[in-house]
Write a protein that holds these residues in place. Structure first.
Motif, short mmCIF file in Angstrom:
data_model
loop_
_atom_site.label_atom_id
_atom_site.label_comp_id
_atom_site.label_asym_id
_atom_site.label_seq_id
_atom_site.Cartn_x
_atom_site.Cartn_y
_atom_site.Cartn_z
N TYR A 1 -0.88 1.42 -5.10
CA TYR A 1 -0.35 0.16 -4.58
C TYR A 1 0.83 -0.26 -5.44
CZ TYR A 1 -4.86 -0.30 -2.20
OH TYR A 1 -5.96 -0.08 -1.42
N GLN A 2 1.70 -1.11 -4.90
CA GLN A 2 2.70 -1.80 -5.71
C GLN A 2 2.08 -3.12 -6.11
OE1 GLN A 2 7.17 -1.43 -5.19
NE2 GLN A 2 6.43 -1.78 -3.12
N TYR B 1 0.86 -1.19 0.00
CA TYR B 1 0.00 0.00 0.00
C TYR B 1 0.89 1.23 0.00
CZ TYR B 1 -3.38 3.53 1.38
OH TYR B 1 -4.16 4.65 1.41
N ARG B 2 0.71 2.11 -1.01
CA ARG B 2 1.59 3.26 -1.18
C ARG B 2 0.92 4.59 -0.82
NH1 ARG B 2 6.88 2.01 -2.31
NH2 ARG B 2 7.05 3.35 -4.11
N GLY B 3 -0.37 4.60 -0.71
CA GLY B 3 -0.92 5.87 -0.27
C GLY B 3 -2.17 6.32 -0.97
N PRO B 4 -2.54 7.53 -0.68
CA PRO B 4 -1.68 8.58 -0.14
C PRO B 4 -1.44 8.40 1.35
CG PRO B 4 -3.86 9.47 -0.51
CD PRO B 4 -3.87 8.05 -1.02
N VAL B 5 -0.19 8.33 1.72
CA VAL B 5 0.16 8.09 3.12
C VAL B 5 -0.04 9.31 4.00
CG1 VAL B 5 1.75 6.22 2.63
CG2 VAL B 5 2.60 8.54 2.63
N THR B 6 -0.16 10.48 3.40
CA THR B 6 -0.33 11.70 4.18
C THR B 6 -1.72 11.81 4.80
OG1 THR B 6 -0.96 12.91 2.19
CG2 THR B 6 1.36 13.01 2.86
N GLY C 1 6.73 -10.55 -12.78
CA GLY C 1 6.81 -10.52 -11.33
C GLY C 1 7.39 -9.26 -10.74
N ASP C 2 7.92 -8.36 -11.59
CA ASP C 2 8.42 -7.08 -11.06
C ASP C 2 7.28 -6.32 -10.38
OD1 ASP C 2 11.00 -7.45 -11.93
OD2 ASP C 2 10.87 -6.03 -13.60
N LEU C 3 7.63 -5.55 -9.36
CA LEU C 3 6.67 -4.67 -8.71
C LEU C 3 6.70 -3.30 -9.38
CD1 LEU C 3 7.32 -5.48 -4.96
CD2 LEU C 3 5.19 -5.90 -6.20
N ALA C 4 5.52 -2.70 -9.52
CA ALA C 4 5.41 -1.34 -10.05
C ALA C 4 4.26 -0.64 -9.35
CB ALA C 4 5.18 -1.38 -11.56
N ASP C 5 4.36 0.68 -9.23
CA ASP C 5 3.27 1.48 -8.68
C ASP C 5 2.13 1.56 -9.68
OD1 ASP C 5 4.69 1.95 -6.36
OD2 ASP C 5 5.05 4.07 -6.77
#
Length: 148
Positions: free
Chosen positions: A86-87, A7-12, A132-136
């Motif tokens: 998300y990644q 989980y990438r956000g928004p983290v703010t 299998g690579d992770l990406a946003d």
């Protein structure tokens, strides 16, 4: 842009999405797409007629995003929310900024084609990715379908 969280956000905002915890069926990697059955988290290979979730890592057990679950382990998966980042695990291909994506083999995202449900939009460094690579990715409105 590989990172240590799915989980990438928004983290703010201080917001954390809703999660579900169930045993996983198979050696599944965080960032893969799964669905919740009555008893388990099962890897998806399509978005059609599904309520996709994205598998996360168990940070509190020191599991990083590169470590697969063992079949039967209790996993945690996020319910997807439009606009959240998300990644996700990607299929092998070259991706452009904001390319529409759908769920494909091994619970990975791949380029959406005509008539497929768009789950997310590519939001990482454009270019070639190996399987299998992770990406946003930014989660789409799940009713969006690529027009024919």
């Amino acid at each position: 842009m590989a990172g240590n969280r799915i989980y990438r956000g928004p983290v703010t905002s201080g917001h954390e999405p809703r999660t579900v915890s169930l045993p996983v069926t198979g050696a599944l990697l965080p960032g893969s797409f799964v669905e919740e059955t009555a008893t388990a988290l099962v890897q998806l290979t399509t978005a059609l007629g599904k309520l996709p979730l994205i598998l996360s890592n168990l940070e509190f057990k020191d599991q990083d995003v590169a470590t697969a679950y063992t079949s039967g382990d209790t996993g945690i998966a996020y319910h997807l929310e439009p606009g959240q980042v998300y990644q996700a695990r990607m299929a092998a291909a070259t991706y452009a900024k904001d390319a529409p994506l759908t769920i494909a083999a091994s619970g990975r995202l791949a380029a959406a084609t005509a008539g497929t449900v768009v789950i997310a939009f590519f939001s990482d460094t454009p270019g070639a990715y190996t399987a299998g690579d992770l990406a946003d990715v930014v989660i789409a409105n799940n009713t969006y379908v690529v027009p024919a």
